[in-house]
Each structure stands twice: as structure tokens, then as C-alpha cells.
Design a protein around this motif. Structure first.
Motif, PDB file in Angstrom:
ATOM      1  N   ALA A  25      39.868  22.567  22.702  1.00 54.89           N
ATOM      2  CA  ALA A  25      39.643  22.745  24.136  1.00 54.89           C
ATOM      3  C   ALA A  25      40.939  22.864  24.926  1.00 54.89           C
ATOM      4  O   ALA A  25      40.997  23.576  25.926  1.00 54.89           O
ATOM      5  N   SER A  26      41.966  22.167  24.480  1.00 48.87           N
ATOM      6  CA  SER A  26      43.223  22.129  25.247  1.00 48.87           C
ATOM      7  C   SER A  26      44.281  23.095  24.729  1.00 48.87           C
ATOM      8  O   SER A  26      45.301  23.296  25.373  1.00 48.87           O
ATOM      9  N   LYS A  27      44.049  23.633  23.530  1.00 57.06           N
ATOM     10  CA  LYS A  27      45.045  24.499  22.871  1.00 57.06           C
ATOM     11  C   LYS A  27      46.341  23.738  22.572  1.00 57.06           C
ATOM     12  O   LYS A  27      47.432  24.285  22.593  1.00 57.06           O
ATOM     13  N   VAL A  28      46.195  22.431  22.304  1.00 57.78           N
ATOM     14  CA  VAL A  28      47.313  21.559  21.929  1.00 57.78           C
ATOM     15  C   VAL A  28      47.093  21.163  20.478  1.00 57.78           C
ATOM     16  O   VAL A  28      45.967  20.849  20.077  1.00 57.78           O
ATOM     17  N   ALA A  29      48.152  21.162  19.688  1.00 65.20           N
ATOM     18  CA  ALA A  29      48.038  20.838  18.267  1.00 65.20           C
ATOM     19  C   ALA A  29      47.434  19.448  18.056  1.00 65.20           C
ATOM     20  O   ALA A  29      47.742  18.505  18.781  1.00 65.20           O
ATOM     21  N   LYS A  30      46.577  19.350  17.051  1.00 63.46           N
ATOM     22  CA  LYS A  30      45.945  18.067  16.734  1.00 63.46           C
ATOM     23  C   LYS A  30      46.992  17.005  16.432  1.00 63.46           C
ATOM     24  O   LYS A  30      46.847  15.849  16.846  1.00 63.46           O
ATOM     25  N   ALA A  31      48.062  17.366  15.741  1.00 58.89           N
ATOM     26  CA  ALA A  31      49.117  16.399  15.418  1.00 58.89           C
ATOM     27  C   ALA A  31      49.760  15.852  16.682  1.00 58.89           C
ATOM     28  O   ALA A  31      50.076  14.659  16.762  1.00 58.89           O
ATOM     29  N   ILE A  33      48.289  15.505  19.617  1.00 58.43           N
ATOM     30  CA  ILE A  33      47.303  14.585  20.206  1.00 58.43           C
ATOM     31  C   ILE A  33      47.275  13.278  19.426  1.00 58.43           C
ATOM     32  O   ILE A  33      47.292  12.188  20.017  1.00 58.43           O
ATOM     33  N   ALA A  34      47.251  13.360  18.108  1.00 60.19           N
ATOM     34  CA  ALA A  34      47.208  12.156  17.271  1.00 60.19           C
ATOM     35  C   ALA A  34      48.447  11.292  17.486  1.00 60.19           C
ATOM     36  O   ALA A  34      48.343  10.060  17.634  1.00 60.19           O
ATOM     37  N   ASN A  35      49.608  11.914  17.518  1.00 64.77           N
ATOM     38  CA  ASN A  35      50.845  11.157  17.735  1.00 64.77           C
ATOM     39  C   ASN A  35      50.903  10.544  19.129  1.00 64.77           C
ATOM     40  O   ASN A  35      51.375   9.417  19.302  1.00 64.77           O
ATOM     41  N   PHE A  36      50.421  11.263  20.119  1.00 64.16           N
ATOM     42  CA  PHE A  36      50.383  10.734  21.488  1.00 64.16           C
ATOM     43  C   PHE A  36      49.446   9.535  21.570  1.00 64.16           C
ATOM     44  O   PHE A  36      49.808   8.478  22.095  1.00 64.16           O
ATOM     45  N   GLU A  37      48.235   9.674  21.048  1.00 64.33           N
ATOM     46  CA  GLU A  37      47.259   8.584  21.108  1.00 64.33           C
ATOM     47  C   GLU A  37      47.711   7.362  20.319  1.00 64.33           C
ATOM     48  O   GLU A  37      47.364   6.234  20.670  1.00 64.33           O
ATOM     49  N   ALA A  38      48.488   7.576  19.276  1.00 64.02           N
ATOM     50  CA  ALA A  38      49.001   6.466  18.460  1.00 64.02           C
ATOM     51  C   ALA A  38      50.271   5.856  19.045  1.00 64.02           C
ATOM     52  O   ALA A  38      50.782   4.866  18.521  1.00 64.02           O
ATOM     53  N   GLY A  39      50.784   6.450  20.110  1.00 57.28           N
ATOM     54  CA  GLY A  39      51.998   5.938  20.740  1.00 57.28           C
ATOM     55  C   GLY A  39      53.263   6.306  20.000  1.00 57.28           C
ATOM     56  O   GLY A  39      54.313   5.702  20.213  1.00 57.28           O
ATOM     57  N   LYS A  40      53.200   7.311  19.136  1.00 54.60           N
ATOM     58  CA  LYS A  40      54.357   7.708  18.338  1.00 54.60           C
ATOM     59  C   LYS A  40      55.277   8.680  19.060  1.00 54.60           C
ATOM     60  O   LYS A  40      56.436   8.795  18.712  1.00 54.60           O
ATOM     61  N   ARG A  41      54.718   9.406  20.034  1.00 53.93           N
ATOM     62  CA  ARG A  41      55.561  10.315  20.805  1.00 53.93           C
ATOM     63  C   ARG A  41      54.937  10.572  22.162  1.00 53.93           C
ATOM     64  O   ARG A  41      53.742  10.386  22.349  1.00 53.93           O
ATOM     65  N   PRO A  43      54.375  13.576  24.687  1.00 56.64           N
ATOM     66  CA  PRO A  43      54.463  15.030  24.826  1.00 56.64           C
ATOM     67  C   PRO A  43      55.074  15.449  26.167  1.00 56.64           C
ATOM     68  O   PRO A  43      55.184  14.655  27.100  1.00 56.64           O
ATOM     69  N   TYR A  44      55.421  16.717  26.246  1.00 56.43           N
ATOM     70  CA  TYR A  44      55.901  17.280  27.506  1.00 56.43           C
ATOM     71  C   TYR A  44      54.817  17.141  28.574  1.00 56.43           C
ATOM     72  O   TYR A  44      53.620  17.107  28.266  1.00 56.43           O
ATOM     73  N   GLU A  45      55.244  17.080  29.813  1.00 58.57           N
ATOM     74  CA  GLU A  45      54.305  16.952  30.936  1.00 58.57           C
ATOM     75  C   GLU A  45      53.294  18.101  30.936  1.00 58.57           C
ATOM     76  O   GLU A  45      52.116  17.897  31.207  1.00 58.57           O
ATOM     77  N   ARG A  46      53.745  19.296  30.648  1.00 57.14           N
ATOM     78  CA  ARG A  46      52.842  20.462  30.620  1.00 57.14           C
ATOM     79  C   ARG A  46      51.762  20.285  29.553  1.00 57.14           C
ATOM     80  O   ARG A  46      50.604  20.631  29.756  1.00 57.14           O
ATOM     81  N   THR A  47      52.128  19.730  28.421  1.00 60.81           N
ATOM     82  CA  THR A  47      51.170  19.485  27.343  1.00 60.81           C
ATOM     83  C   THR A  47      50.132  18.458  27.786  1.00 60.81           C
ATOM     84  O   THR A  47      48.932  18.629  27.550  1.00 60.81           O
ATOM     85  N   LEU A  48      50.592  17.402  28.457  1.00 62.03           N
ATOM     86  CA  LEU A  48      49.662  16.385  28.961  1.00 62.03           C
ATOM     87  C   LEU A  48      48.713  16.974  29.998  1.00 62.03           C
ATOM     88  O   LEU A  48      47.531  16.623  30.042  1.00 62.03           O
ATOM     89  N   GLN A  49      49.223  17.884  30.819  1.00 63.54           N
ATOM     90  CA  GLN A  49      48.375  18.545  31.814  1.00 63.54           C
ATOM     91  C   GLN A  49      47.305  19.397  31.133  1.00 63.54           C
ATOM     92  O   GLN A  49      46.154  19.420  31.573  1.00 63.54           O
ATOM     93  N   ASP A  50      47.667  20.078  30.065  1.00 66.63           N
ATOM     94  CA  ASP A  50      46.695  20.884  29.324  1.00 66.63           C
ATOM     95  C   ASP A  50      45.589  20.004  28.748  1.00 66.63           C
ATOM     96  O   ASP A  50      44.401  20.350  28.823  1.00 66.63           O
ATOM     97  N   VAL A  51      45.966  18.867  28.193  1.00 67.90           N
ATOM     98  CA  VAL A  51      44.985  17.923  27.643  1.00 67.90           C
ATOM     99  C   VAL A  51      44.097  17.386  28.761  1.00 67.90           C
ATOM    100  O   VAL A  51      42.862  17.374  28.645  1.00 67.90           O
TER     101      VAL A  51
END
Length: 106
Positions: A25-31, A33-41, A43-51
Motif C-alpha cells: 500500500a505504501s510502496k515502502v520496502a517490507k524490510a 517497515i520491519a526495521n522501523f517497527e523493531a526500532g532498528k532504524r 526511515p527518512y521523513e518522506r518514507t514515514l509520510q508514505d507509510v
């Protein structure tokens, strides 16, 4: 408003979306999203806006920090004028008549 990893996980749970669903839905790589949700990284603000926009498009409302903590909820559907289920009887005012005398419970 910034999107937190907890809000992202909660929003997906409300929609019953997998990380794959959000990725599509967001056109953001699953990895990402997984790393963001796990607190590992982070993402760029633009990526967060897409999500965030993908989740909002599916009906999620983001609640800003207001002293009670940031959160998420599902928006009320515009076509849902009455909350009901198949076991409930709904009576519309134009069909209601009070033919019973006062105090008769009718």
C-alpha cells in the motif's frame, strides 16, 4: 506529526494488515517497515509520510500526543450512519407510532 513505530504497529493491527500489506500500500520496502517497527532504524521523513498516508487511506486516524499519549483509531465510515449488527432491530422515526396509552411502555 511524526509517526512512531508503536503507532505503525497499532495501525496495522487495527486494519489486520501484515507488513507485506503495508509495504504494498505504501510502496515502502517490507524490510524498511520491519526495521522501523523493531526500532532498528529510523526511515527518512518522506518514507514515514508514505507509510502514514497509506494507513490513513485505509481508514486509520492518528491521534497526536495530547497529554494522554499518541495513538491511533479507525475512522468512522462515512456510509455508516447507524451502528448496528444483523441481530439488532432498527426502527426509524418515521415508522414509530406511539399507539399505547401513557405508561403502557409502548
Amino acid at each position: 506529526m511524526c509517526l512512531s513505530s508503536a503507532q505503525c504497529r497499532a495501525a496495522r493491527a487495527l486494519l489486520a494488515w501484515s507488513q507485506d500489506d503495508l509495504s504494498s500500500a505504501s510502496k515502502v520496502a517490507k524490510a524498511t517497515i520491519a526495521n522501523f517497527e523493531a526500532g532498528k532504524r529510523s526511515p527518512y521523513e518522506r518514507t514515514l509520510q508514505d507509510v502514514k498516508h497509506a494507513l490513513e487511506g485505509a481508514g486509520v486516524v492518528f491521534i497526536p500526543e495530547n497529554g494522554g499519549g499518541a495513538g491511533v483509531r479507525l475512522a468512522k465510515r462515512a456510509d455508516a450512519s447507524i451502528d448496528t449488527n444483523e441481530t439488532e432491530t432498527v426502527q426509524y422515526e418515521e415508522y414509530l407510532k406511539n399507539d399505547a396509552p401513557p405508561g403502557a411502555g409502548g
